[in-house]
Write a protein that holds these residues in place. Structure first.
Motif, mmCIF file in Angstrom:
data_model
loop_
_atom_site.group_PDB
_atom_site.id
_atom_site.type_symbol
_atom_site.label_atom_id
_atom_site.label_comp_id
_atom_site.label_asym_id
_atom_site.label_seq_id
_atom_site.Cartn_x
_atom_site.Cartn_y
_atom_site.Cartn_z
ATOM 1 N N MET A 139 -6.439 -0.051 15.480
ATOM 2 C CA MET A 139 -6.960 0.390 14.395
ATOM 3 C C MET A 139 -6.236 1.498 13.512
ATOM 4 O O MET A 139 -6.064 1.617 12.507
ATOM 5 N N LYS A 140 -5.485 2.319 14.481
ATOM 6 C CA LYS A 140 -5.140 3.292 13.925
ATOM 7 C C LYS A 140 -3.582 3.039 13.259
ATOM 8 O O LYS A 140 -3.150 3.631 12.278
ATOM 9 N N LEU A 141 -3.271 1.882 13.800
ATOM 10 C CA LEU A 141 -2.020 1.170 13.252
ATOM 11 C C LEU A 141 -2.199 0.634 11.710
ATOM 12 O O LEU A 141 -1.518 0.892 10.850
ATOM 13 N N LYS A 142 -3.334 -0.030 11.683
ATOM 14 C CA LYS A 142 -3.922 -0.630 10.402
ATOM 15 C C LYS A 142 -3.936 0.474 9.177
ATOM 16 O O LYS A 142 -3.577 0.498 8.250
ATOM 17 N N SER A 143 -4.581 1.583 9.441
ATOM 18 C CA SER A 143 -4.604 2.862 8.882
ATOM 19 C C SER A 143 -3.583 3.394 8.409
ATOM 20 O O SER A 143 -3.425 3.819 7.197
ATOM 21 N N THR A 144 -2.545 3.550 9.349
ATOM 22 C CA THR A 144 -1.210 3.930 8.840
ATOM 23 C C THR A 144 -0.444 2.990 7.847
ATOM 24 O O THR A 144 0.189 3.662 7.085
ATOM 25 N N ILE A 145 -0.594 1.678 8.271
ATOM 26 C CA ILE A 145 0.024 0.935 7.460
ATOM 27 C C ILE A 145 -0.654 0.999 6.014
ATOM 28 O O ILE A 145 0.284 1.215 5.100
ATOM 29 N N LEU A 146 -1.863 1.063 5.815
ATOM 30 C CA LEU A 146 -2.541 1.253 4.614
ATOM 31 C C LEU A 146 -2.108 2.380 3.905
ATOM 32 O O LEU A 146 -1.768 2.482 2.685
ATOM 33 N N ARG A 147 -2.114 3.649 4.552
ATOM 34 C CA ARG A 147 -1.547 4.842 3.889
ATOM 35 C C ARG A 147 -0.146 4.860 3.637
ATOM 36 O O ARG A 147 0.194 5.140 2.241
ATOM 37 N N LEU A 154 1.457 2.020 2.539
ATOM 38 C CA LEU A 154 1.597 1.147 1.348
ATOM 39 C C LEU A 154 0.997 1.805 0.200
ATOM 40 O O LEU A 154 1.585 1.574 -0.978
ATOM 41 N N PHE A 155 -0.126 2.557 0.341
ATOM 42 C CA PHE A 155 -0.764 3.462 -0.750
ATOM 43 C C PHE A 155 0.340 4.331 -1.170
ATOM 44 O O PHE A 155 0.619 4.621 -2.557
ATOM 45 N N GLY A 156 1.122 5.184 -0.494
ATOM 46 C CA GLY A 156 2.024 6.054 -0.588
ATOM 47 C C GLY A 156 3.214 5.553 -1.232
ATOM 48 O O GLY A 156 3.774 5.983 -2.614
ATOM 49 N N LEU A 157 3.756 4.218 -1.187
ATOM 50 C CA LEU A 157 4.708 3.538 -1.811
ATOM 51 C C LEU A 157 4.384 3.073 -2.901
ATOM 52 O O LEU A 157 5.107 3.305 -4.024
ATOM 53 N N PHE A 158 3.270 2.612 -3.236
ATOM 54 C CA PHE A 158 2.462 2.222 -4.435
ATOM 55 C C PHE A 158 2.584 3.321 -5.447
ATOM 56 O O PHE A 158 2.926 3.342 -6.546
ATOM 57 N N PHE A 159 2.017 4.519 -4.958
ATOM 58 C CA PHE A 159 1.981 5.841 -5.648
ATOM 59 C C PHE A 159 3.510 6.354 -6.194
ATOM 60 O O PHE A 159 3.598 6.656 -7.343
ATOM 61 N N VAL A 160 4.218 6.191 -5.284
ATOM 62 C CA VAL A 160 5.753 6.685 -5.581
ATOM 63 C C VAL A 160 6.386 5.718 -6.835
ATOM 64 O O VAL A 160 6.799 6.125 -7.777
ATOM 65 N N ILE A 161 5.944 4.472 -6.644
ATOM 66 C CA ILE A 161 6.454 3.511 -7.716
ATOM 67 C C ILE A 161 5.935 3.544 -8.846
ATOM 68 O O ILE A 161 6.573 3.569 -10.247
ATOM 69 N N LEU A 162 4.658 3.887 -9.001
ATOM 70 C CA LEU A 162 3.746 3.989 -10.170
ATOM 71 C C LEU A 162 4.213 5.284 -10.891
ATOM 72 O O LEU A 162 4.459 5.471 -12.042
ATOM 73 N N ILE A 163 4.623 6.431 -10.066
ATOM 74 C CA ILE A 163 5.058 7.759 -10.688
ATOM 75 C C ILE A 163 6.466 7.424 -11.290
ATOM 76 O O ILE A 163 6.682 7.834 -12.504
ATOM 77 N N PHE A 164 7.348 6.932 -10.708
ATOM 78 C CA PHE A 164 8.755 6.712 -11.282
ATOM 79 C C PHE A 164 8.758 5.464 -12.466
ATOM 80 O O PHE A 164 9.286 5.836 -13.471
ATOM 81 N N SER A 165 7.888 4.525 -12.330
ATOM 82 C CA SER A 165 7.572 3.774 -13.567
ATOM 83 C C SER A 165 7.104 4.386 -14.752
ATOM 84 O O SER A 165 7.580 4.174 -15.897
#
Length: 111
Positions: free
Chosen positions: A1-9, A11-22
């Protein structure tokens, strides 16, 4: 369960960084396009060439890329370059002139 939460965070962080640079890229390109069009619209056939390079630089043109070229003598070309988000996003105002008078003005975009 902890691994799933870490992966989601992650992915969210990567999405946020891509959104900022875009967003930064879009805003920078729009600003460069606006500055190029605004500057270029002030230059018309018959306008004296003296002072145009300095005016372009004062309006945010790239100092190293804004140059006069002797491509087709006796006509000369002043390329005024405004950069967008990246060095290769270029908005160009091409000003052709003979002696001290502008003969034509063109817009160009390179990316």
């Amino acid at each position: 369960m902890k691994l799933k939460s870490t992966i989601l965070r992650t992915l969210f962080g990567l999405f946020f960084v891509i959104l900022i640079f875009s967003t930064i890229g879009i805003v920078s390109n729009r600003e460069a396009d606006k500055n190029e069009k605004q500057f270029c619209s002030t230059v018309t056939a018959g306008t004296p060439i003296s002072g145009l390079k300095e005016k372009a630089l004062a309006n945010g043109a790239n100092k190293k890329m804004t140059q006069i070229f002797d491509i087709n003598p006796p006509e000369h070309t002043l390329l005024v370059v405004f950069n967008g988000a990246f060095q290769f996003d270029r908005y160009i105002c091409e000003i052709n002139f003979i002696d001290d008078k502008v003969t034509s003005v063109k817009h160009a975009h390179m990316d």
